[in-house]
Scaffold this motif. Structure first.
Motif, PDB file in Angstrom:
ATOM      1  N   ARG A 256      54.181  52.312  28.303  1.00 56.64           N
ATOM      2  CA  ARG A 256      53.656  51.853  27.016  1.00 56.64           C
ATOM      3  C   ARG A 256      52.601  50.761  27.159  1.00 56.64           C
ATOM      4  O   ARG A 256      51.598  50.762  26.431  1.00 56.64           O
ATOM      5  N   ASP A 257      52.809  49.839  28.097  1.00 58.46           N
ATOM      6  CA  ASP A 257      51.984  48.631  28.109  1.00 58.46           C
ATOM      7  C   ASP A 257      51.071  48.487  29.326  1.00 58.46           C
ATOM      8  O   ASP A 257      50.059  47.789  29.241  1.00 58.46           O
ATOM      9  N   LEU A 258      51.408  49.094  30.473  1.00 61.64           N
ATOM     10  CA  LEU A 258      50.659  48.836  31.692  1.00 61.64           C
ATOM     11  C   LEU A 258      49.851  50.022  32.205  1.00 61.64           C
ATOM     12  O   LEU A 258      48.829  49.818  32.864  1.00 61.64           O
ATOM     13  N   ALA A 259      50.303  51.232  31.929  1.00 64.68           N
ATOM     14  CA  ALA A 259      49.591  52.404  32.440  1.00 64.68           C
ATOM     15  C   ALA A 259      48.269  52.594  31.688  1.00 64.68           C
ATOM     16  O   ALA A 259      48.268  52.740  30.470  1.00 64.68           O
TER      17      ALA A 259
ATOM     18  N   ASP B 120      41.507  56.405  27.053  1.00 62.35           N
ATOM     19  CA  ASP B 120      40.703  55.535  26.195  1.00 62.35           C
ATOM     20  C   ASP B 120      40.440  54.194  26.866  1.00 62.35           C
ATOM     21  O   ASP B 120      39.367  53.601  26.686  1.00 62.35           O
ATOM     22  N   ASP B 121      41.419  53.700  27.624  1.00 59.46           N
ATOM     23  CA  ASP B 121      41.225  52.434  28.334  1.00 59.46           C
ATOM     24  C   ASP B 121      40.103  52.554  29.358  1.00 59.46           C
ATOM     25  O   ASP B 121      39.252  51.661  29.479  1.00 59.46           O
TER      26      ASP B 121
ATOM     27  N   GLN C 141      43.010  43.821  32.162  1.00 63.76           N
ATOM     28  CA  GLN C 141      44.339  43.248  32.371  1.00 63.76           C
ATOM     29  C   GLN C 141      45.285  44.279  32.964  1.00 63.76           C
ATOM     30  O   GLN C 141      46.037  43.991  33.900  1.00 63.76           O
ATOM     31  N   LYS C 142      45.271  45.483  32.427  1.00 61.07           N
ATOM     32  CA  LYS C 142      46.143  46.536  32.943  1.00 61.07           C
ATOM     33  C   LYS C 142      45.847  46.821  34.411  1.00 61.07           C
ATOM     34  O   LYS C 142      46.757  46.975  35.232  1.00 61.07           O
ATOM     35  N   MET C 143      44.560  46.882  34.748  1.00 68.32           N
ATOM     36  CA  MET C 143      44.193  47.181  36.129  1.00 68.32           C
ATOM     37  C   MET C 143      44.548  46.023  37.060  1.00 68.32           C
ATOM     38  O   MET C 143      45.030  46.241  38.180  1.00 68.32           O
ATOM     39  N   ALA C 144      44.327  44.789  36.603  1.00 68.24           N
ATOM     40  CA  ALA C 144      44.635  43.630  37.441  1.00 68.24           C
ATOM     41  C   ALA C 144      46.134  43.485  37.648  1.00 68.24           C
ATOM     42  O   ALA C 144      46.609  43.305  38.778  1.00 68.24           O
TER      43      ALA C 144
ATOM     44  N   PHE D  68      51.853  46.714  41.796  1.00 71.48           N
ATOM     45  CA  PHE D  68      52.118  47.986  42.482  1.00 71.48           C
ATOM     46  C   PHE D  68      51.376  48.145  43.801  1.00 71.48           C
ATOM     47  O   PHE D  68      51.606  49.121  44.511  1.00 71.48           O
ATOM     48  N   VAL D  69      50.491  47.203  44.115  1.00 67.73           N
ATOM     49  CA  VAL D  69      49.774  47.283  45.390  1.00 67.73           C
ATOM     50  C   VAL D  69      50.006  46.013  46.221  1.00 67.73           C
ATOM     51  O   VAL D  69      50.571  46.080  47.312  1.00 67.73           O
ATOM     52  N   LEU D  70      49.596  44.863  45.693  1.00 67.55           N
ATOM     53  CA  LEU D  70      49.626  43.641  46.495  1.00 67.55           C
ATOM     54  C   LEU D  70      51.039  43.170  46.802  1.00 67.55           C
ATOM     55  O   LEU D  70      51.365  42.875  47.969  1.00 67.55           O
TER      56      LEU D  70
END
Length: 291
Positions: A161-164, A168-169, A195-198, A204-206
């Motif tokens: 809901r909030d991070l993926a 449109d994003d 924000q979602k990408m950061a 999920f990576v760092l």
């Protein structure tokens, strides 16, 4: 990210407060708790990690290290010169004078050879044993919290809901970059594309990469996960990746703080402390979406 407008029944506010429709409940208790647990853990991990790094202030690529190998990619040290001891930092063979900060630092007349200065390490004096205890303690807090958060976010739909990022994003990404460059911020209940990408990159990576490389450097884990060290190219390469991820996390923190200051620190801090966040007034013709 839990979103409840103050005008909704059951939001737990009095009738007078319901007139302010721009104040929403944006961050749930669980989101706020994990945020501060991660912040505290990363603070102690950083400073204790710099103390551990001081024990061997060089980084290598490959499985071997030592004077007979030419695989050093980063080093901090001190050397005697005609003008006295000088500190240096060497990156891929390029040396820079960093006297007073890295390599050679301390109060006037009491300088010592030390990769990172005493004010940047835990403990401030050289104590590798204590640094390792502090580092491993907060590493397990960070790891446990991250795993629990991931499972809970999958179950309650927070990730979806909030991070993926949605299509449109991604379409709005160029405009988001332009607006951030102009320090033009929109205060809404949803995270913007950057924000979602950061946040996604960190969560999920760092952070997983930090945990994985930390495990690969542990001799006790070699018997449990013998393939992990080989997968990462050896313990020395894992240590270099671990250090690089730390630098990226520090960079994220600096940018994060800059964005908070630029977007309105009182509103941003209130959101992550109390959960309540003030959004922009709805534009004419806009309809308020329910959470």
């Amino acid at each position: 990210m839990e979103t409840i407008t103050m005008s909704q029944p059951g939001a737990g506010v009095d009738a007078a407060s319901t007139k302010d429709a721009t104040l929403i409940y944006r961050q749930s208790r669980w989101t706020r708790l994990t945020h501060w647990l991660w912040a505290i853990s990363l603070f102690f991990l950083l400073l204790s990690g710099l103390q551990i790094f001081n024990a061997r202030p060089q980084l290598y690529i490959g499985k071997q290290s030592g004077f007979e190998y030419n695989n050093t990619v980063f080093a901090i040290g001190a050397e005697n010169t005609a003008t006295g001891p000088r500190g240096y930092t060497e990156i891929f063979g390029h040396r820079f004078d960093t006297t007073g900060v890295l390599g050679w630092s301390g109060p006037a007349g009491q300088q010592t050879s030390r990769a990172f200065p005493s004010w940047a390490t835990i403990p401030s004096y050289y104590d590798l044993g204590t640094a390792r205890v502090v580092h491993f303690f907060f590493a397990w807090i960070l790891t446990t919290t991250l795993v629990v958060w991931l499972v809970a976010s999958l179950v309650n739909g927070h990730l979806r809901r909030d991070l993926a990022p949605r299509l449109d994003d991604l379409k709005r990404l160029p405009q988001d970059i332009i607006e951030h460059a102009k320090l033009r911020f929109h205060h809404t209940r949803e995270y913007n594309t950057l924000q979602k990408m950061a946040y996604g990159g960190v969560l999920f990576v760092l952070l997983p990469l930090m945990i994985i490389t930390g495990l690969a450097m542990s001799p006790s884990m070699n018997s449990v996960l013998p393939w992990l060290n080989e997968l990462l190219g050896g313990r020395q390469t894992a240590r270099t990746i671990h250090f690089t991820v730390m630098v990226l996390l520090v960079g994220f923190f600096i940018v994060h703080m800059m964005m908070i200051l630029a977007a309105g620190p009182i509103n941003e801090l209130r959101s992550i402390i109390t959960g309540w966040y003030r959004t922009d007034p709805p534009r004419h013709g806009d309809t308020e979406r329910s959470a």
